[in-house]
Design a protein around this motif. Structure first.
Motif, PDB file in Angstrom:
ATOM      1  N   ALA A   1      49.107  60.368  57.124  1.00 56.03           N
ATOM      2  CA  ALA A   1      50.526  60.038  57.075  1.00 56.03           C
ATOM      3  C   ALA A   1      50.760  58.541  57.197  1.00 56.03           C
ATOM      4  O   ALA A   1      51.751  58.016  56.685  1.00 56.03           O
ATOM      5  N   ALA A   2      49.837  57.831  57.873  1.00 52.78           N
ATOM      6  CA  ALA A   2      49.999  56.388  58.061  1.00 52.78           C
ATOM      7  C   ALA A   2      49.519  55.600  56.848  1.00 52.78           C
ATOM      8  O   ALA A   2      49.794  54.409  56.718  1.00 52.78           O
ATOM      9  N   GLN A   3      48.803  56.276  55.941  1.00 51.76           N
ATOM     10  CA  GLN A   3      48.216  55.585  54.791  1.00 51.76           C
ATOM     11  C   GLN A   3      49.265  54.886  53.922  1.00 51.76           C
ATOM     12  O   GLN A   3      48.987  53.869  53.301  1.00 51.76           O
ATOM     13  N   VAL A   4      50.475  55.388  53.905  1.00 48.34           N
ATOM     14  CA  VAL A   4      51.514  54.771  53.056  1.00 48.34           C
ATOM     15  C   VAL A   4      51.874  53.369  53.534  1.00 48.34           C
ATOM     16  O   VAL A   4      52.518  52.620  52.797  1.00 48.34           O
ATOM     17  N   LEU A   5      51.439  52.989  54.740  1.00 46.93           N
ATOM     18  CA  LEU A   5      51.701  51.626  55.207  1.00 46.93           C
ATOM     19  C   LEU A   5      50.832  50.618  54.464  1.00 46.93           C
ATOM     20  O   LEU A   5      51.094  49.420  54.479  1.00 46.93           O
ATOM     21  N   GLU A   6      49.769  51.125  53.843  1.00 46.10           N
ATOM     22  CA  GLU A   6      48.835  50.261  53.122  1.00 46.10           C
ATOM     23  C   GLU A   6      49.260  50.115  51.671  1.00 46.10           C
ATOM     24  O   GLU A   6      49.918  50.998  51.128  1.00 46.10           O
TER      25      GLU A   6
ATOM     26  N   ARG B   1      48.940  50.345  47.673  1.00 44.03           N
ATOM     27  CA  ARG B   1      48.416  51.467  46.867  1.00 44.03           C
ATOM     28  C   ARG B   1      46.938  51.325  46.510  1.00 44.03           C
ATOM     29  O   ARG B   1      46.232  52.312  46.417  1.00 44.03           O
ATOM     30  N   VAL B   2      46.497  50.082  46.271  1.00 43.81           N
ATOM     31  CA  VAL B   2      45.117  49.901  45.809  1.00 43.81           C
ATOM     32  C   VAL B   2      44.133  50.408  46.856  1.00 43.81           C
ATOM     33  O   VAL B   2      43.018  50.831  46.521  1.00 43.81           O
ATOM     34  N   LYS B   3      44.552  50.404  48.124  1.00 42.11           N
ATOM     35  CA  LYS B   3      43.658  50.885  49.185  1.00 42.11           C
ATOM     36  C   LYS B   3      43.341  52.368  49.045  1.00 42.11           C
ATOM     37  O   LYS B   3      42.411  52.858  49.677  1.00 42.11           O
ATOM     38  N   LEU B   4      44.105  53.074  48.236  1.00 42.79           N
ATOM     39  CA  LEU B   4      43.822  54.495  48.005  1.00 42.79           C
ATOM     40  C   LEU B   4      42.427  54.690  47.419  1.00 42.79           C
ATOM     41  O   LEU B   4      41.808  55.721  47.607  1.00 42.79           O
ATOM     42  N   GLY B   5      41.953  53.679  46.698  1.00 36.48           N
ATOM     43  CA  GLY B   5      40.658  53.807  46.038  1.00 36.48           C
ATOM     44  C   GLY B   5      39.535  53.076  46.749  1.00 36.48           C
ATOM     45  O   GLY B   5      38.433  52.986  46.232  1.00 36.48           O
ATOM     46  N   LEU B   6      39.812  52.519  47.913  1.00 37.68           N
ATOM     47  CA  LEU B   6      38.778  51.835  48.687  1.00 37.68           C
ATOM     48  C   LEU B   6      38.385  52.728  49.865  1.00 37.68           C
ATOM     49  O   LEU B   6      39.158  53.587  50.267  1.00 37.68           O
ATOM     50  N   PRO B   7      37.190  52.511  50.438  1.00 37.76           N
ATOM     51  CA  PRO B   7      36.777  53.397  51.531  1.00 37.76           C
ATOM     52  C   PRO B   7      37.812  53.460  52.649  1.00 37.76           C
ATOM     53  O   PRO B   7      38.504  52.483  52.925  1.00 37.76           O
ATOM     54  N   VAL B   8      37.890  54.626  53.269  1.00 37.37           N
ATOM     55  CA  VAL B   8      38.881  54.873  54.312  1.00 37.37           C
ATOM     56  C   VAL B   8      38.840  53.794  55.401  1.00 37.37           C
ATOM     57  O   VAL B   8      39.867  53.364  55.906  1.00 37.37           O
ATOM     58  N   GLY B   9      37.617  53.355  55.730  1.00 39.45           N
ATOM     59  CA  GLY B   9      37.441  52.380  56.789  1.00 39.45           C
ATOM     60  C   GLY B   9      38.179  51.066  56.561  1.00 39.45           C
ATOM     61  O   GLY B   9      38.472  50.333  57.507  1.00 39.45           O
ATOM     62  N   SER B  10      38.486  50.755  55.302  1.00 42.96           N
ATOM     63  CA  SER B  10      39.104  49.460  55.008  1.00 42.96           C
ATOM     64  C   SER B  10      40.617  49.463  55.229  1.00 42.96           C
ATOM     65  O   SER B  10      41.261  48.430  55.106  1.00 42.96           O
ATOM     66  N   SER B  11      41.183  50.630  55.545  1.00 40.04           N
ATOM     67  CA  SER B  11      42.623  50.693  55.779  1.00 40.04           C
ATOM     68  C   SER B  11      42.921  50.408  57.254  1.00 40.04           C
ATOM     69  O   SER B  11      43.185  51.309  58.041  1.00 40.04           O
ATOM     70  N   ALA B  12      42.892  49.129  57.624  1.00 41.44           N
ATOM     71  CA  ALA B  12      42.996  48.746  59.038  1.00 41.44           C
ATOM     72  C   ALA B  12      44.388  49.008  59.606  1.00 41.44           C
ATOM     73  O   ALA B  12      44.534  49.427  60.751  1.00 41.44           O
ATOM     74  N   LYS B  13      45.405  48.770  58.789  1.00 39.62           N
ATOM     75  CA  LYS B  13      46.783  48.967  59.255  1.00 39.62           C
ATOM     76  C   LYS B  13      47.019  50.427  59.629  1.00 39.62           C
ATOM     77  O   LYS B  13      47.623  50.737  60.659  1.00 39.62           O
ATOM     78  N   ALA B  14      46.529  51.302  58.782  1.00 39.50           N
ATOM     79  CA  ALA B  14      46.688  52.735  59.044  1.00 39.50           C
ATOM     80  C   ALA B  14      45.962  53.110  60.325  1.00 39.50           C
ATOM     81  O   ALA B  14      46.472  53.874  61.139  1.00 39.50           O
ATOM     82  N   ARG B  15      44.772  52.539  60.507  1.00 35.73           N
ATOM     83  CA  ARG B  15      43.992  52.855  61.703  1.00 35.73           C
ATOM     84  C   ARG B  15      44.705  52.413  62.975  1.00 35.73           C
ATOM     85  O   ARG B  15      44.761  53.137  63.961  1.00 35.73           O
TER      86      ARG B  15
END
Lengths: 329, 249
Positions: free
Chosen positions: B106-111, B113-127
């Motif tokens: 649910a937090a992924q939308v803060l990132e 769009r291009v982060k959708l195709g990068l490894p999950v670990g790279s979405s720092a804001k969502a984490r």
């Protein structure tokens, strides 16, 4: 905190490494004994493993049961065979297959994704049947005899080339390509896009409310699966020298689903092991009796009842806990 | 007084199913950082109203304005992008996945769009957002647990946390205390109160006692229509409300 899904993916990587190791040993033994038959059979197992992998992306991750994935496998086989006959070039065959996969995958995805569940299964089945019958009745494509006369070819890989006629060489090449498909799928499924596919399977409605257009996600998944199935199919005429309409039949689609369930749904690597296992069972049991389908049916039933998570369900959880302990240190 | 634009405005909203006017010409506004509550007896049309506002259903008539922008009939993912998030009366989570993964999705939308195709670990804001929510909702120790194995109370709280993950401007909560024990209900009320410092809240609630203390404004619905609106004490004294709830004037 370790991410559970990432750990599971990593456990899969180790199992694929084991499969590759087994493949290399097999290749050495095959080469030393001058075997052709078993190397060819193993190559075919890997090619159908690619098809099963594509089914697992849909079934195990997105929650879509396709009963017509043979459509793309057969499409790849025929397009590749035609391209090879016309141009004798591996890269032309792959390029043409990829283009066909994108166009047909998009069209098929737009049609099939209008519905869910049983209806999705029936539409994918129907689309594959339509193409199968059309090919079966088209004289230019060899009709019921299939498309024969695909030339032996040298696959130019820049630094060296591999002949499709060399049992060991082509086996190793197909092993590499299959691993490449696995790596591509495993990468994609561990991105937020892939996680959303898993979320779709769990609760499609909520995905819509956390901000994603679910129809686009489903189409994306369908397209990736179509590309992998088509490119797997494209390797088939290089191995056997022909493309036959059976590749488009339901038996091919159904076998791929059985393969995934045997190996373990939602594991990716299970599709590859499942394909190897199914090929071994077929050829061993097939040498005793021609009623080997009965045996496969019984094995399938036993797996569904006793091992609902398939073969990988036996080993993957243990591996995950070992990896989890290792990374916490 | 200078007019501050309400976060959400609903005007003349109507939908009918067959001959039944489920929501009939409902209009009201939700002011920023307030708690507005919709109450009404069973079948009053509260959940249908939520479905119209959140894009689950398209109204036959009327408008939904988010910060002045007309979003009437937009699909849920557009509403979400416009800053509106909702929870569900019947818990709607990813039950096979972990608590942390539910929040991460649910937090992924803060990132971007291009982060959708990068490894999950790279979405720092969502984490980071997941960590915030885990501590805010006291779910730290359950982060790795599978949602299906949580207690009902924890699932209900996660339901709110998932809706809040995208940092919406307005949060629609559909009976957040549904099926909760007395103690859990009080905790949830306190939680909703504390949330209203950062986000505008539109609430559906059954428990009238609870909403009296919690709400700034109450909208009362009965048989698809709005029959009263105002501050809690005023609504409680309203004749029409008395009749609708207790059947006597």
């Amino acid at each position: 905190m370790r991410d559970a899904i990432t750990l599971q993916t990593r456990a899969g990587h180790w199992l694929v490494a084991l499969l590759v190791l087994g493949g290399l040993v097999f290749a050495v033994v095959g080469f030393a004994t001058g075997d052709t038959f078993y190397l060819r059979l193993a190559t075919e197992a890997l090619i159908f493993g690619g098809l099963a992998l594509s089914v697992d992306i849909l079934l195990g991750y997105t929650g879509l049961l396709s009963l017509g994935q043979a459509l793309y496998f057969g499409l790849g086989a025929y397009v590749s065979a035609l391209a090879l006959i016309a141009w004798q070039s591996f890269w032309a065959a792959i390029g043409a297959s990829l283009a066909a996969a994108l166009v047909c995958g998009l069209a098929g995805g737009l049609i099939a994704n209008r519905v869910r569940g049983v209806y999705f299964a029936l539409i994918t089945f129907g689309m594959a049947q339509v193409l199968a019958k059309a090919v079966y009745n088209t004289r230019a494509l060899g009709a019921s005899d299939g498309l024969i006369g695909v030339p032996v070819l040298d696959i130019n890989l820049g630094l060296f080339s591999v002949s499709s006629a060399s049992p060991v060489g082509f086996f190793l090449f197909v092993l590499a390509v299959t691993v490449l498909f696995y790596v591509l799928a495993a990468y994609l499924l561990d991105t937020p896009f892939g996680r959303l596919l898993i979320a779709l399977k769990a609760n499609e409605n909520r995905v819509l409310f956390i901000g994603y257009r679910t129809s686009t996600l489903r189409l994306g998944s369908y397209l990736v699966a179509a590309v992998i199935a088509t490119l797997s199919g494209a390797l088939y005429p290089m191995l056997r020298g022909f493309a036959s309409p059976e590749l488009l039949f339901f038996s091919t689609s159904g076998n791929a689903v059985i393969t995934v369930i045997l190996g373990g749904v939602g594991t990716l690597v299970g599709a590859l092991y499942g394909s190897v296992l199914l090929t071994i069972v077929k050829s061993v049991v097939g040498s005793w009796t021609e009623h080997h389908l009965i045996v496969i049916g019984l094995i399938f039933m036993a797996v569904v009842v006793l091992l609902p998570k398939g073969l990988m369900g036996l080993v993957q959880p243990a591996l995950v806990s070992v990896l989890g302990r290792g990374s916490r240190r | 007084m200078t007019a501050v634009r309400p976060v959400l405005e609903v005007a003349d909203l109507s939908i009918s199913f067959g001959g039944l006017k489920a929501v009939d010409q409902v209009s009201f506004a939700v002011e920023r950082n307030r708690v507005t509550t919709v109450i009404g007896p069973n079948g009053a049309g509260k959940s249908t109203l939520f479905n119209l506002i959140s894009g689950a259903l398209a109204p036959h008539r009327g408008h939904v304005l988010l910060e002045g922008r007309d979003v009437t009939g937009a699909p849920p993912y557009r509403m979400q992008a416009a800053g509106l998030a909702r929870s569900f009366q019947i818990t709607s989570l990813f039950f096979e996945l972990s608590v942390a993964e539910n929040l991460r999705l649910a937090a992924q939308v803060l990132e971007p769009r291009v982060k959708l195709g990068l490894p999950v670990g790279s979405s720092a804001k969502a984490r980071t957002r997941v960590q915030e929510l885990l501590s805010q909702f006291k779910l730290d120790e359950k982060a790795g647990q599978i949602v299906g194995e949580l207690s009902h109370g924890d699932q209900r709280r996660l339901e709110i946390a998932v809706a809040l993950a995208s940092k919406p401007k307005i949060l629609l909560l559909d009976e957040p205390t549904q099926g909760m024990s007395h103690a859990d209900t009080a905790d949830t009320a306190a939680l909703v109160r504390s949330l209203s410092n950062d986000v505008t809240i539109l609430l559906i609630e059954h428990d009238i006692g609870l909403v009296m203390d919690l709400s700034d404004t109450i909208v009362v619905m009965h048989q698809g229509r709005k029959i009263a609106e105002g501050a809690p004490h005023a609504v409680r004294a309203d004749q029409a409300v008395q009749t609708a709830y207790f059947g006597h004037a």
